[in-house]
Design a protein around this motif. Structure first.
Motif, PDB file in Angstrom:
ATOM      1  N   PRO A  20       0.834  -1.215   0.000  1.00 15.75           N
ATOM      2  CA  PRO A  20       0.000   0.000   0.000  1.00 15.75           C
ATOM      3  C   PRO A  20       0.861   1.255   0.000  1.00 15.75           C
ATOM      4  CG  PRO A  20       0.089  -0.964   2.195  1.00 15.75           C
ATOM      5  CD  PRO A  20       0.793  -1.930   1.287  1.00 15.75           C
ATOM      6  N   VAL A  21       0.508   2.204  -0.839  1.00 19.91           N
ATOM      7  CA  VAL A  21       1.211   3.485  -0.910  1.00 19.91           C
ATOM      8  C   VAL A  21       0.191   4.609  -0.997  1.00 19.91           C
ATOM      9  CG1 VAL A  21       3.313   2.559  -1.983  1.00 19.91           C
ATOM     10  CG2 VAL A  21       1.410   3.310  -3.424  1.00 19.91           C
ATOM     11  N   ALA A  22       0.625   5.816  -0.647  1.00 15.35           N
ATOM     12  CA  ALA A  22      -0.248   6.983  -0.778  1.00 15.35           C
ATOM     13  C   ALA A  22      -0.365   7.406  -2.231  1.00 15.35           C
ATOM     14  CB  ALA A  22       0.286   8.133   0.068  1.00 15.35           C
ATOM     15  N   ALA A  23       0.726   7.239  -2.980  1.00 13.59           N
ATOM     16  CA  ALA A  23       0.731   7.555  -4.411  1.00 13.59           C
ATOM     17  C   ALA A  23       1.790   6.697  -5.078  1.00 13.59           C
ATOM     18  CB  ALA A  23       1.025   9.033  -4.645  1.00 13.59           C
ATOM     19  N   PRO A  24       1.454   6.024  -6.178  1.00 19.69           N
ATOM     20  CA  PRO A  24       2.464   5.212  -6.862  1.00 19.69           C
ATOM     21  C   PRO A  24       3.468   6.094  -7.594  1.00 19.69           C
ATOM     22  CG  PRO A  24       0.446   5.254  -8.138  1.00 19.69           C
ATOM     23  CD  PRO A  24       0.162   6.001  -6.865  1.00 19.69           C
ATOM     24  N   THR A  25       4.604   5.524  -7.932  1.00 19.64           N
ATOM     25  CA  THR A  25       5.553   6.264  -8.760  1.00 19.64           C
ATOM     26  C   THR A  25       4.892   6.545 -10.110  1.00 19.64           C
ATOM     27  OG1 THR A  25       6.508   4.266  -9.739  1.00 19.64           O
ATOM     28  CG2 THR A  25       7.486   5.053  -7.675  1.00 19.64           C
ATOM     29  N   ALA A  30       1.463   4.648 -14.702  1.00 23.54           N
ATOM     30  CA  ALA A  30       1.244   4.436 -16.134  1.00 23.54           C
ATOM     31  C   ALA A  30       1.191   2.956 -16.477  1.00 23.54           C
ATOM     32  CB  ALA A  30       2.360   5.124 -16.922  1.00 23.54           C
ATOM     33  N   LEU A  31       2.049   2.167 -15.833  1.00 20.83           N
ATOM     34  CA  LEU A  31       2.075   0.727 -16.102  1.00 20.83           C
ATOM     35  C   LEU A  31       0.770   0.062 -15.673  1.00 20.83           C
ATOM     36  CD1 LEU A  31       3.484  -1.880 -16.928  1.00 20.83           C
ATOM     37  CD2 LEU A  31       4.633  -1.900 -14.701  1.00 20.83           C
ATOM     38  N   LEU A  32       0.297   0.402 -14.481  1.00 19.24           N
ATOM     39  CA  LEU A  32      -0.946  -0.195 -13.998  1.00 19.24           C
ATOM     40  C   LEU A  32      -2.151   0.291 -14.800  1.00 19.24           C
ATOM     41  CD1 LEU A  32      -0.260  -0.093 -10.166  1.00 19.24           C
ATOM     42  CD2 LEU A  32      -0.398  -2.121 -11.626  1.00 19.24           C
ATOM     43  N   ALA A  33      -2.062   1.480 -15.372  1.00 23.47           N
ATOM     44  CA  ALA A  33      -3.164   1.991 -16.196  1.00 23.47           C
ATOM     45  C   ALA A  33      -3.338   1.187 -17.478  1.00 23.47           C
ATOM     46  CB  ALA A  33      -2.938   3.463 -16.525  1.00 23.47           C
ATOM     47  N   THR A  34      -2.298   0.473 -17.931  1.00 21.53           N
ATOM     48  CA  THR A  34      -2.430  -0.335 -19.144  1.00 21.53           C
ATOM     49  C   THR A  34      -3.427  -1.468 -18.958  1.00 21.53           C
ATOM     50  OG1 THR A  34      -0.593  -1.833 -18.568  1.00 21.53           O
ATOM     51  CG2 THR A  34      -0.038   0.165 -19.798  1.00 21.53           C
ATOM     52  N   ARG A  35      -3.782  -1.776 -17.707  1.00 18.71           N
ATOM     53  CA  ARG A  35      -4.766  -2.830 -17.453  1.00 18.71           C
ATOM     54  C   ARG A  35      -6.162  -2.418 -17.914  1.00 18.71           C
ATOM     55  NH1 ARG A  35      -5.615  -3.032 -12.301  1.00 18.71           N
ATOM     56  NH2 ARG A  35      -6.335  -5.198 -12.215  1.00 18.71           N
ATOM     57  N   ASN A  36      -6.387  -1.125 -18.078  1.00 15.37           N
ATOM     58  CA  ASN A  36      -7.681  -0.630 -18.550  1.00 15.37           C
ATOM     59  C   ASN A  36      -7.657  -0.602 -20.080  1.00 15.37           C
ATOM     60  OD1 ASN A  36     -10.166   0.572 -18.849  1.00 15.37           O
ATOM     61  ND2 ASN A  36      -9.455   2.617 -18.305  1.00 15.37           N
ATOM     62  N   ALA A  37      -8.228  -1.624 -20.683  1.00 14.27           N
ATOM     63  CA  ALA A  37      -8.078  -1.821 -22.128  1.00 14.27           C
ATOM     64  C   ALA A  37      -8.826  -0.807 -22.973  1.00 14.27           C
ATOM     65  CB  ALA A  37      -8.540  -3.230 -22.502  1.00 14.27           C
ATOM     66  N   SER A  91      -2.197  -2.004 -27.054  1.00 12.61           N
ATOM     67  CA  SER A  91      -2.081  -0.638 -27.564  1.00 12.61           C
ATOM     68  C   SER A  91      -1.558   0.296 -26.485  1.00 12.61           C
ATOM     69  CB  SER A  91      -3.446  -0.162 -28.077  1.00 12.61           C
ATOM     70  OG  SER A  91      -3.384   1.182 -28.502  1.00 12.61           O
ATOM     71  N   ARG A  92      -2.078   0.172 -25.273  1.00 13.30           N
ATOM     72  CA  ARG A  92      -1.628   1.031 -24.177  1.00 13.30           C
ATOM     73  C   ARG A  92      -0.201   0.681 -23.767  1.00 13.30           C
ATOM     74  NH1 ARG A  92      -5.760   2.965 -19.781  1.00 13.30           N
ATOM     75  NH2 ARG A  92      -4.263   4.668 -19.953  1.00 13.30           N
ATOM     76  N   GLN A  93       0.165  -0.582 -23.835  1.00 10.20           N
ATOM     77  CA  GLN A  93       1.539  -0.965 -23.524  1.00 10.20           C
ATOM     78  C   GLN A  93       2.522  -0.379 -24.544  1.00 10.20           C
ATOM     79  OE1 GLN A  93       1.372  -5.259 -23.322  1.00 10.20           O
ATOM     80  NE2 GLN A  93       0.960  -5.254 -21.125  1.00 10.20           N
ATOM     81  N   ARG A  94       2.133  -0.392 -25.798  1.00 12.52           N
ATOM     82  CA  ARG A  94       3.013   0.193 -26.823  1.00 12.52           C
ATOM     83  C   ARG A  94       3.183   1.690 -26.607  1.00 12.52           C
ATOM     84  NH1 ARG A  94       0.676  -3.885 -30.164  1.00 12.52           N
ATOM     85  NH2 ARG A  94      -1.120  -2.567 -30.629  1.00 12.52           N
ATOM     86  N   GLN A  95       2.129   2.367 -26.203  1.00 12.97           N
ATOM     87  CA  GLN A  95       2.230   3.802 -25.913  1.00 12.97           C
ATOM     88  C   GLN A  95       3.216   4.057 -24.776  1.00 12.97           C
ATOM     89  OE1 GLN A  95      -1.749   5.177 -25.114  1.00 12.97           O
ATOM     90  NE2 GLN A  95      -2.504   4.594 -27.134  1.00 12.97           N
ATOM     91  N   LEU A  96       3.157   3.235 -23.730  1.00 14.09           N
ATOM     92  CA  LEU A  96       4.081   3.389 -22.603  1.00 14.09           C
ATOM     93  C   LEU A  96       5.507   3.078 -23.037  1.00 14.09           C
ATOM     94  CD1 LEU A  96       4.677   3.890 -19.634  1.00 14.09           C
ATOM     95  CD2 LEU A  96       4.045   1.503 -19.165  1.00 14.09           C
TER      96      LEU A  96
END
Length: 260
Positions: A20-25, A30-37, A91-96
């Motif tokens: 658990p963190v207050a805010a991710p790096t 951005a990496l975890l956001a790629t899970r939203n297809a 697609s989101r992974q390629r953007q990252l």
């Protein structure tokens, strides 16, 4: 889903894995956001995939006609969702990947470890067991159209799953430090289940609940086959939930203090 909603989703994901963190790096966010297809401009993917799958399903029905399995509708619906989610995530992974520099420590795991023995077992059961049942129906009953149509759907399902697996396993590793590498591998383990073997085994259950051309003697076998694949894949999913190792995952949460 808004950027803030994606951020909250990432925070919950980290907390469930013991970090658990207050805010991710920024990179982890951005990496975890790629899970939203289906974020932003990718929202069109799912409806397009489902319409295409529906048209393909109509064509498949025309190919076999009377006597085929009724599960073809569910199969093609699953194909559409699987491929749309895969395309959206990649697609989101390629953007990252374009927005970051490769990290020398981003080493790919052997595919055997990424898949895991239980996932491989569920895959073998889904396709090998399904093919064995379909062939048994072909050789021992008059329901050959049913058997052949199911074999064809299993083949299409295998092709769809192989596309998803190859796409994720061969993609560049996204990481900038040991913590993000651990997160990437955990996310990859989740993405692998986009090729869910259960999606090959469960659709024929439709033939158990409606009047179909499935021979009566094979109804218990089909039910047992589907249940075995689902249970095996559930075990694989649970075992893929690896706890994250210590590392820098973001801004730590404030320490809790007792208040009188």
């Amino acid at each position: 889903m808004t950027a803030e909603a994606e951020r909250e989703m990432g925070l919950r994901w980290l907390a469930k894995r013991g970090r658990p963190v207050a805010a991710p790096t920024p990179y982890l966010e951005a990496l975890l956001a790629t899970r939203n297809a289906f974020a932003g401009g990718l929202r069109w993917l799912l409806p397009l995939a489902l319409v295409t799958a529906a048209v393909a399903g109509v064509g498949y029905h025309a190919l076999f006609g009377r006597g085929m399995t009724f599960s073809y509708t569910v199969y093609f619906f699953c194909f559409g969702i699987q491929l749309a989610v895969w395309l959206g995530i990649r697609s989101r992974q390629r953007q990252l990947a374009k927005a970051t520099r490769p990290w020398p420590g981003a080493v790919r795991e052997p595919w055997t470890r990424s898949l895991g023995a239980w996932f491989v077992a569920s895959t073998v059961l889904a396709y090998g067991g399904g093919a064995a049942l379909a062939l048994a129906i072909w050789f021992t009953t008059p329901a050959r159209t049913y058997a052949l149509s199911w074999l064809g759907l299993l083949g299409l399902s295998a092709l769809c799953a192989a596309t998803v697996l190859a796409g994720f396993l061969r993609a560049p590793v996204l990481a900038e430090d040991p913590a993000s590498l651990a997160v990437y591998r955990a996310v990859l383990a989740e993405n692998i289940h986009g090729a869910a073997p259960a999606l090959a085994a469960v659709p024929p259950v439709l033939d158990l609940v409606i009047t179909s051309h499935l021979p009566a003697g094979y109804r218990p076998w089909l039910a047992g086959y589907a249940a075995l694949v689902v249970v095996t894949e559930l075990v694989a999913y649970v075992r893929h939930r690896r706890p994250l190792p210590p590392g820098d995952y973001g801004v730590p949460r404030p320490a809790q203090t007792d208040v009188d």
